[in-house]
Enzyme design. Structure first.
Site, PDB file in Angstrom:
ATOM      1  N   HIS A 234     -34.917  60.841 -22.042  1.00  0.00           N
ATOM      2  CA  HIS A 234     -33.601  61.115 -22.070  1.00  0.00           C
ATOM      3  C   HIS A 234     -33.172  62.614 -21.891  1.00  0.00           C
ATOM      4  O   HIS A 234     -33.839  63.293 -22.476  1.00  0.00           O
ATOM      5  CB  HIS A 234     -32.867  60.348 -23.336  1.00  0.00           C
ATOM      6  CG  HIS A 234     -32.969  59.090 -23.424  1.00  0.00           C
ATOM      7  ND1 HIS A 234     -31.900  58.480 -23.004  1.00  0.00           N
ATOM      8  CD2 HIS A 234     -33.858  58.092 -24.104  1.00  0.00           C
ATOM      9  CE1 HIS A 234     -32.422  57.058 -23.107  1.00  0.00           C
ATOM     10  NE2 HIS A 234     -33.411  56.922 -23.987  1.00  0.00           N
ATOM     11  N   PRO A 235     -32.098  62.956 -21.230  1.00  0.00           N
ATOM     12  CA  PRO A 235     -31.680  64.275 -21.439  1.00  0.00           C
ATOM     13  C   PRO A 235     -30.801  64.484 -22.500  1.00  0.00           C
ATOM     14  O   PRO A 235     -30.651  63.673 -23.168  1.00  0.00           O
ATOM     15  CB  PRO A 235     -30.638  64.176 -20.005  1.00  0.00           C
ATOM     16  CG  PRO A 235     -30.129  62.829 -20.101  1.00  0.00           C
ATOM     17  CD  PRO A 235     -31.218  62.134 -20.667  1.00  0.00           C
TER      18      PRO A 235
ATOM     19  N   PHE B 215     -31.881  64.770 -29.817  1.00  0.00           N
ATOM     20  CA  PHE B 215     -30.998  64.050 -30.346  1.00  0.00           C
ATOM     21  C   PHE B 215     -30.607  62.671 -29.507  1.00  0.00           C
ATOM     22  O   PHE B 215     -29.953  63.131 -28.352  1.00  0.00           O
ATOM     23  CB  PHE B 215     -29.667  64.809 -30.889  1.00  0.00           C
ATOM     24  CG  PHE B 215     -28.512  64.013 -31.262  1.00  0.00           C
ATOM     25  CD1 PHE B 215     -28.436  63.450 -32.521  1.00  0.00           C
ATOM     26  CD2 PHE B 215     -27.247  63.829 -30.609  1.00  0.00           C
ATOM     27  CE1 PHE B 215     -27.362  62.523 -33.081  1.00  0.00           C
ATOM     28  CE2 PHE B 215     -26.023  62.955 -30.918  1.00  0.00           C
ATOM     29  CZ  PHE B 215     -26.243  62.502 -32.236  1.00  0.00           C
TER      30      PHE B 215
ATOM     31  N   ALA C 299     -24.365  56.951 -26.246  1.00  0.00           N
ATOM     32  CA  ALA C 299     -23.161  57.761 -26.009  1.00  0.00           C
ATOM     33  C   ALA C 299     -21.928  56.842 -25.332  1.00  0.00           C
ATOM     34  O   ALA C 299     -20.829  57.381 -25.235  1.00  0.00           O
ATOM     35  CB  ALA C 299     -23.405  58.959 -25.019  1.00  0.00           C
TER      36      ALA C 299
ATOM     37  N   ILE D 174     -28.445  59.166 -29.041  1.00  0.00           N
ATOM     38  CA  ILE D 174     -27.157  58.370 -29.585  1.00  0.00           C
ATOM     39  C   ILE D 174     -26.811  57.421 -28.214  1.00  0.00           C
ATOM     40  O   ILE D 174     -26.964  58.068 -27.090  1.00  0.00           O
ATOM     41  CB  ILE D 174     -26.167  59.312 -29.948  1.00  0.00           C
ATOM     42  CG1 ILE D 174     -24.887  58.517 -30.434  1.00  0.00           C
ATOM     43  CG2 ILE D 174     -25.568  60.431 -28.878  1.00  0.00           C
ATOM     44  CD1 ILE D 174     -24.083  59.242 -31.332  1.00  0.00           C
TER      45      ILE D 174
END
Length: 170
Positions: free
Chosen positions: A67-68, A120, A124, A122
């Site tokens: 993931h970015p 991190f 989004a 999440i």
């Protein structure tokens, strides 16, 4: 041909690549590709959830690494070409964020990575930049083992959303 029929009919390596777009755990994607054929979309979601529950910390870290960083839209297309459009869509809440919030996210991301050893993560979708920043700040207080489990739960949500996209666009 319906998307699920197409997915069921793909050669193993191509199917695994499609599942890797949904979740960057190679063990999970391998298991999903081998679990085919699926009877219906519900069977895909059920198997995906069950297989994710069989993974562990190494698998979670591998998936997270695909993931970015939240808010790093410029890197989406560059590094994550196969999932970039999906990631950009998922991080739509970043649009219109103030410079203050963007800088706070960048700083928070660095602090989070230093504390936990991974970015991190999440889910989004539907969250504003401020919502994500608030979650980041709150989660910085978690003990590392708990935070890794939380991130794995976020990955499960992201995987579900991406599977839905896959099954409507394959």
């Amino acid at each position: 041909m319906k998307p699920l029929e197409k997915l069921n009919g793909l050669p193993y390596e191509e199917a695994k690549a499609e599942f890797m777009r949904c979740c960057g755990s190679s063990r999970w994607a391998d298991a999903m590709a081998r679990a085919r054929p699926f009877k219906d979309d519900s069977a895909v979601y059920a198997e995906a959830g069950w297989l994710w529950s069989q993974t562990g910390p190494d698998d979670w870290r591998e998936a997270i690494s695909h993931h970015p960083r939240v808010g790093d839209i410029s890197k989406l297309r560059e590094r994550f070409q196969k999932t970039g459009a999906w990631s950009e869509q998922e991080q739509k809440g970043m649009q219109g964020a103030s410079e203050e919030v963007l800088q706070a996210l960048a700083n928070g991301n660095r602090e989070y990575e230093a504390r936990f050893g991974f970015i991190f993560l999440i889910c989004a979708t539907g969250k504003s930049a401020q919502d994500m920043l608030d979650q980041l700040r709150e989660r910085l207080n978690n003990p590392p083992p708990l935070e890794l489990r939380i991130a794995a739960g976020e990955q499960a949500q992201i995987t579900r959303l991406r599977l839905e996209k896959l099954l409507t666009s394959t």
